[in-house]
Write a protein that holds these residues in place. Structure first.
Motif, PDB file in Angstrom:
ATOM      1  N   VAL A   8     -57.417 -85.348  74.537  1.00 31.28           N
ATOM      2  CA  VAL A   8     -55.994 -85.337  74.898  1.00 31.28           C
ATOM      3  C   VAL A   8     -55.304 -84.109  74.311  1.00 31.28           C
ATOM      4  O   VAL A   8     -54.476 -83.482  74.978  1.00 31.28           O
ATOM      5  N   ASP A   9     -55.666 -83.730  73.089  1.00 31.99           N
ATOM      6  CA  ASP A   9     -55.088 -82.516  72.502  1.00 31.99           C
ATOM      7  C   ASP A   9     -55.415 -81.292  73.349  1.00 31.99           C
ATOM      8  O   ASP A   9     -54.570 -80.426  73.559  1.00 31.99           O
ATOM      9  N   ARG A  10     -56.643 -81.220  73.834  1.00 30.97           N
ATOM     10  CA  ARG A  10     -57.072 -80.039  74.592  1.00 30.97           C
ATOM     11  C   ARG A  10     -56.556 -80.035  76.027  1.00 30.97           C
ATOM     12  O   ARG A  10     -56.162 -78.993  76.542  1.00 30.97           O
ATOM     13  N   PHE A  11     -56.558 -81.206  76.690  1.00 24.65           N
ATOM     14  CA  PHE A  11     -56.250 -81.244  78.125  1.00 24.65           C
ATOM     15  C   PHE A  11     -54.959 -81.978  78.479  1.00 24.65           C
ATOM     16  O   PHE A  11     -54.600 -82.074  79.643  1.00 24.65           O
ATOM     17  N   GLY A  12     -54.250 -82.466  77.475  1.00 25.45           N
ATOM     18  CA  GLY A  12     -53.034 -83.230  77.723  1.00 25.45           C
ATOM     19  C   GLY A  12     -51.910 -82.447  78.371  1.00 25.45           C
ATOM     20  O   GLY A  12     -51.027 -83.035  78.987  1.00 25.45           O
ATOM     21  N   GLY A  13     -51.930 -81.132  78.263  1.00 26.39           N
ATOM     22  CA  GLY A  13     -50.886 -80.307  78.865  1.00 26.39           C
ATOM     23  C   GLY A  13     -51.263 -79.709  80.208  1.00 26.39           C
ATOM     24  O   GLY A  13     -50.465 -78.988  80.808  1.00 26.39           O
ATOM     25  N   VAL A  14     -52.465 -79.999  80.680  1.00 30.64           N
ATOM     26  CA  VAL A  14     -52.906 -79.428  81.961  1.00 30.64           C
ATOM     27  C   VAL A  14     -51.984 -79.890  83.089  1.00 30.64           C
ATOM     28  O   VAL A  14     -51.603 -79.113  83.956  1.00 30.64           O
ATOM     29  N   PHE A  15     -51.621 -81.163  83.071  1.00 34.11           N
ATOM     30  CA  PHE A  15     -50.562 -81.670  83.942  1.00 34.11           C
ATOM     31  C   PHE A  15     -49.303 -81.637  83.077  1.00 34.11           C
ATOM     32  O   PHE A  15     -49.200 -82.378  82.099  1.00 34.11           O
ATOM     33  N   GLU A  16     -48.386 -80.758  83.400  1.00 34.00           N
ATOM     34  CA  GLU A  16     -47.211 -80.409  82.594  1.00 34.00           C
ATOM     35  C   GLU A  16     -46.566 -81.604  81.876  1.00 34.00           C
ATOM     36  O   GLU A  16     -46.091 -82.527  82.528  1.00 34.00           O
ATOM     37  N   HIS A  17     -46.563 -81.560  80.555  1.00 33.82           N
ATOM     38  CA  HIS A  17     -45.921 -82.585  79.723  1.00 33.82           C
ATOM     39  C   HIS A  17     -46.328 -84.008  80.113  1.00 33.82           C
ATOM     40  O   HIS A  17     -45.505 -84.923  80.058  1.00 33.82           O
ATOM     41  N   SER A  18     -47.575 -84.206  80.503  1.00 32.28           N
ATOM     42  CA  SER A  18     -48.038 -85.520  80.969  1.00 32.28           C
ATOM     43  C   SER A  18     -49.384 -85.879  80.347  1.00 32.28           C
ATOM     44  O   SER A  18     -50.386 -86.038  81.057  1.00 32.28           O
ATOM     45  N   PRO A  19     -49.439 -86.040  79.029  1.00 30.03           N
ATOM     46  CA  PRO A  19     -50.713 -86.325  78.372  1.00 30.03           C
ATOM     47  C   PRO A  19     -51.327 -87.668  78.774  1.00 30.03           C
ATOM     48  O   PRO A  19     -52.523 -87.873  78.571  1.00 30.03           O
ATOM     49  N   PHE A  20     -50.546 -88.559  79.380  1.00 31.89           N
ATOM     50  CA  PHE A  20     -51.108 -89.852  79.796  1.00 31.89           C
ATOM     51  C   PHE A  20     -52.257 -89.668  80.780  1.00 31.89           C
ATOM     52  O   PHE A  20     -53.171 -90.498  80.834  1.00 31.89           O
ATOM     53  N   GLU A  79     -46.206 -72.361  77.239  1.00 31.19           N
ATOM     54  CA  GLU A  79     -46.918 -71.078  77.298  1.00 31.19           C
ATOM     55  C   GLU A  79     -47.589 -70.894  78.655  1.00 31.19           C
ATOM     56  O   GLU A  79     -47.548 -69.807  79.238  1.00 31.19           O
ATOM     57  N   ASP A  80     -48.211 -71.965  79.191  1.00 31.50           N
ATOM     58  CA  ASP A  80     -48.853 -71.867  80.509  1.00 31.50           C
ATOM     59  C   ASP A  80     -47.834 -71.507  81.581  1.00 31.50           C
ATOM     60  O   ASP A  80     -48.066 -70.604  82.396  1.00 31.50           O
ATOM     61  N   SER A  81     -46.705 -72.203  81.617  1.00 28.76           N
ATOM     62  CA  SER A  81     -45.684 -71.924  82.634  1.00 28.76           C
ATOM     63  C   SER A  81     -45.126 -70.514  82.493  1.00 28.76           C
ATOM     64  O   SER A  81     -44.899 -69.823  83.490  1.00 28.76           O
ATOM     65  N   ARG A  82     -44.918 -70.078  81.262  1.00 25.60           N
ATOM     66  CA  ARG A  82     -44.396 -68.723  81.038  1.00 25.60           C
ATOM     67  C   ARG A  82     -45.348 -67.676  81.606  1.00 25.60           C
ATOM     68  O   ARG A  82     -44.941 -66.775  82.331  1.00 25.60           O
ATOM     69  N   LYS A  83     -46.630 -67.820  81.285  1.00 24.39           N
ATOM     70  CA  LYS A  83     -47.622 -66.861  81.773  1.00 24.39           C
ATOM     71  C   LYS A  83     -47.713 -66.902  83.297  1.00 24.39           C
ATOM     72  O   LYS A  83     -47.821 -65.855  83.949  1.00 24.39           O
TER      73      LYS A  83
END
Length: 166
Positions: A8-20, A79-83
């Motif tokens: 979850v720490d590594r992939f929880g942000g892949v779907f923007e702000h949706s670690p569930f 950071e992902d969205s900014r890039k």
């Protein structure tokens, strides 16, 4: 093998702000055992996203920032969205372009209840503006489906930058 917390720490942000999504995907056989790759993790995350309730998917859409919007101006994007936005030139809009994006963001969000979402990699601001102007005329159902597809594409692009391909 990764622990649930590490996953979850590594992939929880892949779907923007949706670690569930990562939390639920951890139990999928695709992400257990063998070495992870972008396609396997993406398949597991997308499977969770697609069976999430409409309200949960709407929450994922609403977690995305406006393109060239107030969060970008304030420097508060992930950071992902900014890039991603910078790669498409959205951090270098003319005042006229910025005004048009703001106008479209407002109209789109008012009509659909979530921000305009597009996987910007490989697109420039003119491509994005054109898609924006077309999609703002879609029905709610069409646009919800399109936005969900774009979220899945963004997730794949993010994963491909984090993991090897199959």
């Amino acid at each position: 093998m990764m622990t649930r917390e590490d996953f979850v720490d590594r992939f929880g942000g892949v779907f923007e702000h949706s670690p569930f999504i990562a939390e639920r995907a951890y139990d999928d056989d695709l992400v257990r055992g063998e070495a992870l790759n972008a396609q396997r993790v993406h398949a597991a995350l997308v499977a969770v996203f697609r069976v999430a309730s409409e309200e949960e998917r709407l929450g994922v859409l609403r977690a995305h920032p406006d393109l060239a919007g107030r969060l970008a101006i304030a420097g508060e994007l992930t950071e992902d969205s900014r890039k991603e936005q910078a790669g498409a030139g959205l951090d270098r809009l003319s005042p006229e372009e910025h005004a048009r994006f703001t106008e479209l963001n407002n109209a789109y969000t008012q009509k659909f209840g979530f921000p305009f979402i597009i996987a910007v990699k490989g697109l420039n601001r003119h491509d994005i503006l054109s898609a924006f102007q077309t999609r703002v005329n879609n029905s709610w159902d069409e646009e919800f489906s399109t936005a969900c597809g774009q979220v899945e594409r963004i997730a794949l692009l993010r994963l491909e930058s984090m993991l090897p391909s199959a």
